[in-house]
Each structure stands twice: as C-alpha cells, then as structure tokens.
Design a protein around this motif. Structure first.
Motif, mmCIF file in Angstrom:
data_model
loop_
_atom_site.group_PDB
_atom_site.id
_atom_site.type_symbol
_atom_site.label_atom_id
_atom_site.label_comp_id
_atom_site.label_asym_id
_atom_site.label_seq_id
_atom_site.Cartn_x
_atom_site.Cartn_y
_atom_site.Cartn_z
ATOM 1 N N ARG A 1 2.555 6.456 -3.610
ATOM 2 C CA ARG A 1 3.497 7.359 -4.270
ATOM 3 C C ARG A 1 3.895 8.503 -3.339
ATOM 4 O O ARG A 1 3.733 9.679 -3.621
ATOM 5 N N THR B 1 0.844 -1.201 0.000
ATOM 6 C CA THR B 1 0.000 0.000 0.000
ATOM 7 C C THR B 1 0.879 1.251 0.000
ATOM 8 O O THR B 1 0.583 2.238 -0.693
ATOM 9 N N ASN C 1 3.751 1.563 -1.319
ATOM 10 C CA ASN C 1 4.272 1.747 -2.673
ATOM 11 C C ASN C 1 3.227 2.380 -3.588
ATOM 12 O O ASN C 1 3.548 3.222 -4.436
ATOM 13 N N GLN C 2 1.972 1.996 -3.416
ATOM 14 C CA GLN C 2 0.903 2.527 -4.261
ATOM 15 C C GLN C 2 0.591 3.997 -3.983
ATOM 16 O O GLN C 2 0.106 4.704 -4.866
#
Length: 440
Positions: free
Chosen positions: A422, A417, A419-420
C-alpha cells in the motif's frame, strides 16, 4: 602578489566604516613574553602595510545587506594572531551582535604569533567564544578563505563558519607549509577542501562581491512562514496499483530534484559537504530565493543516500533553524546506502542526525516526495505532519524487492508484494502518512 586587507574590502563591499581599535591591556617591552625584537618587528610591519595590526574590522554593505567585516592583512607578520588581534576580533563580534548584522571573515593568516607564545594561542579560545555567542544570537557567519588560510584562523572562523567560500588555488589547511609533512601538498588546497566537504564553494576573486551579496541576502531573508510544497512536474495520473507506482517513480524520464529546485526558486546557492570529510553528489542542500523570501532546501536526487549526504542535510536543517529560515525537503531515494563503506562511515548515526534535526527544528519543515521513498533513508528527510507526495511517487517501509526477500518470496512475487505494501500516493493519504497529493 597578495591583496591587502583594504583592497579586498574595497573590492567586495561599499560604505565601509572601520571600527576603532579597542584599548589593549598589553604592557611591557617586546610583548607578553618579552620576545627580543618583537616591538621592532611590529613597527616594521606597520610601516610596510600602513596597518597597526593584522586585522582590519568594520561595517560595510554587500549589495543591500549590511555586515560586520573582519579582514586579515597578511603583510602584517603573516596575518598572525596575537593578543591585539584577538582584541579587535572580539570587539568586531560584539559590534555585530549590537547591530544584529551577519559577520564576514576574509581570512589570510599563517596562524598564531610565535613571538607571543601561549598568549597568542589562547586567542583562539576568545575567537571561538565570540563565534559561539554570535551563533546563539541567530546571526550568520560567512568565511572567505584566502591564500593562505592555515592554523587557528582555519580551525576557528574558517572551518567553523556557517558558509565557507574559498578563492581558487588558495592554500587551506590546519598545518602550515613549514610544519606539515613533506610530500603531496594537494590536500592543503581550496580544491581539496571542497572535494572533502570542508568548503562550500570556490569563487573567483572577480565574482566574490556579487556572491557575498547573494549569500548574505539569503541568510537574512526569511519571513518564518512555512514553505509551500512545489507543484508536481511529472505524470499527473495516479497509479492503478502498487507496482505501477514503483515503475512510475523509477522511470528515467521522471523529473528529478534539480528540475524541482529550478522551477521552485528564482535563484539559489548550494552548500557542499558534511564538514566531516565527505560529499554526497546525490544530495543537494542550500538556500534559495522565492518571491523575495528565503527557503532552505535539502533534496535527495534519486540515488542511495550516503552518510555524508545525511550529515550535510542535518547541517543544513540545523543552520536554517538557527537563522529562522523555513526548510523544504525533497524525498527521492531507493534508500540509504548500506554497503560496508557506508556502515564504516556511520550510516546509522548519520541518519539519526537527520531524524533529530527535523524533529527538533523550530522552523517549519515542508516535505514533498517526488520519486522513490525507500524506507528509513527516505523517511529521515520527511516531516511527520507536513509531507505531500506527487502522483508519480511512492513511499514504502522498504523496497518491494527487499520486502519479498525478507519474506522469502521468489522474484516473480515482487509486483504482488508492491501491491500489498500500500505504497501508492492515494494509499498514503488514506493511511494518514501524508497530507495530500500535489497537482501540476
């Protein structure tokens, strides 16, 4: 034994020139309400102290900064406020605006003068008006809270000052010792007022002159130019993914706000408290000198920010804006405190105060994210156009753990999560959320 007004003035400033006493409109025998024996009491007070009223006003130098001084003579009827006192304080403020000097009030008063009835109490309105006009003129007001400071003296020039310094052990409170409820008197002390966020610093008498000189140089030392973002002090490598960014920001060894402030400023002075009853040790606010120029700062220190922390930051930004001092904010928080106590203390309203202070500031605000940038509690400290980040920081709509919970994902999906979201420094630059990444 309490020091006289002139002794206090002589110990903290040089070149003092007393202002002439303005003519008084008072007429009649024994004051405005004809209090029996009032004229005799004033004559005895004058004979005992050598003063003709309970304040001494003039202009002097604190270090290299000239200031208008209002010093209370407690020996004159307990430093009480009467009509002639109001005349002198009003004249002093008017002179400060003419000279464009800050005002230093050295207070020692028991409150309004009983022998003048409501004519005495209404002097508080006159004083409040003069303080307001001086604020509007962009001039700083510093109070020195001596022993005792009670009643209207505390409720106007003391608690209403931009910066409040107190002498150790001073009796401080709206209620004087003879009218307050019996019992615990610890709430009516300088130390208690500091702990409750109503006093900025407690200063020993021997250090008062030097400290006032420092404060006045800070409050008058801005050049209006934006503060440059500090250099990064920690890891210089950019994180490979979002979870690595979060781990770097949460690393115990990462430099915190205190290290950044020490590296950035030649010297500085903190303010303390929100003036509403709270202090957040996780937020540092104040003014610092950098290369001969003053910059104000509001810095999160890595903890969940309390409502009092947001209100203190808003107070700092509004004061800096009024004095024309640029602001540096340091963002480092997992987010705003969200427990029941924080909600009852007005978390939402306090965060709104900081958003409004940053959005409405006419002085430039510079922001550096130095660690965690968790949700709206972090964003409130950030300027929308002048924000930078360090390589070991992140900025996110919410924490990865909270995002996973909201999306009903299991704990093992928290890194994915992150990583998603950003939230890495380089992602933030690409998204246009920040202007750049600072180097070491």
């Amino acid at each position: 034994m309490r020091e006289s007004a002139r002794a206090v003035i002589g110990s903290v400033c040089s070149g003092f020139t007393e202002l002439p006493a303005p003519p008084s409109a008072e007429s009649g025998v024994d004051g405005p309400i004809g209090w029996p024996g009032y004229d005799s009491a004033r004559a005895r007070a004058a004979s005992r102290t050598g003063e003709s009223e309970s304040v001494v006003c003039g202009v002097g130098k604190f270090g290299g900064t000239e200031a208008t001084v209002i010093a209370w003579e407690f020996g004159f009827l307990g430093g009480s406020l009467g009509r002639r006192t109001g005349d002198r304080i009003e004249a002093a403020f008017e002179r400060a605006r003419e000279l464009r000097t800050p005002v230093v009030s050295m207070i020692a008063t028991g409150g309004s003068r009983m022998q003048e009835g409501m004519a005495a109490l209404t002097q508080l309105q006159r004083i409040a008006r003069q303080a307001a006009l001086t604020r509007a003129a962009g001039l700083a007001q510093v109070a020195v809270v001596r022993d005792p400071t009670t009643g209207g003296g505390w409720a106007t020039l003391g608690a209403g000052s931009d910066v409040a310094l107190a002498l150790p052990g001073a009796q401080v409170g709206f209620a004087g010792s003879r009218v307050r409820p019996s019992g615990d008197a610890s709430a009516y002390t300088a130390e208690s007022q500091l702990a409750s966020g109503h006093v900025d610093q407690i200063v020993p008498a021997a250090e008062l002159g030097e400290r006032l000189g420092r404060w006045l140089s800070l409050l008058t030392g801005a050049d209006g130019q934006p503060a440059e973002p500090p250099s990064a002090l920690g890891c210089g490598e950019l994180p490979a993914d979002g979870w690595a960014a979060v781990q770097a920001a949460r690393a115990p060894s990462r430099p915190r706000a205190e290290s950044y402030l020490d590296a950035y400023f030649d010297w500085r002075e903190d303010i303390s408290g929100d003036r509403c009853g709270g202090v957040d040790p996780g937020v540092r606010c104040g003014f610092g000198m950098r290369g001969g120029v003053t910059v104000a700062y509001a810095a999160q220190c890595g903890t969940a920010t309390l409502p009092s922390g947001f209100r203190t930051a808003a107070r700092l930004i509004r004061l800096a804006d009024r004095l024309g001092i640029p602001v540096l904010t340091l963002v480092d928080t997992p987010g705003a405190a969200n427990d029941p106590a924080a909600e009852r203390a007005g978390a939402g309203a306090a965060i709104a105060e900081v958003f409004a202070a940053v959005a409405g500031a006419s002085v430039p605000v510079t922001t550096l994210v130095i660690g965690e940038g968790g949700s709206g509690g972090a964003l409130a400290f950030a300027h929308p156009e002048r924000t930078w980040v360090t390589p070991d920081s992140y900025f996110s709509v919410t924490s990865p753990e909270a995002a996973a919970s909201i999306l009903k994902r299991p704990p093992e999906e928290v890194p994915a999560t992150a990583n998603q979201l950003r939230l890495r420094p380089q992602d933030l630059v690409e998204l246009g959320v920040v202007r750049g990444i600072v180097g070491r």
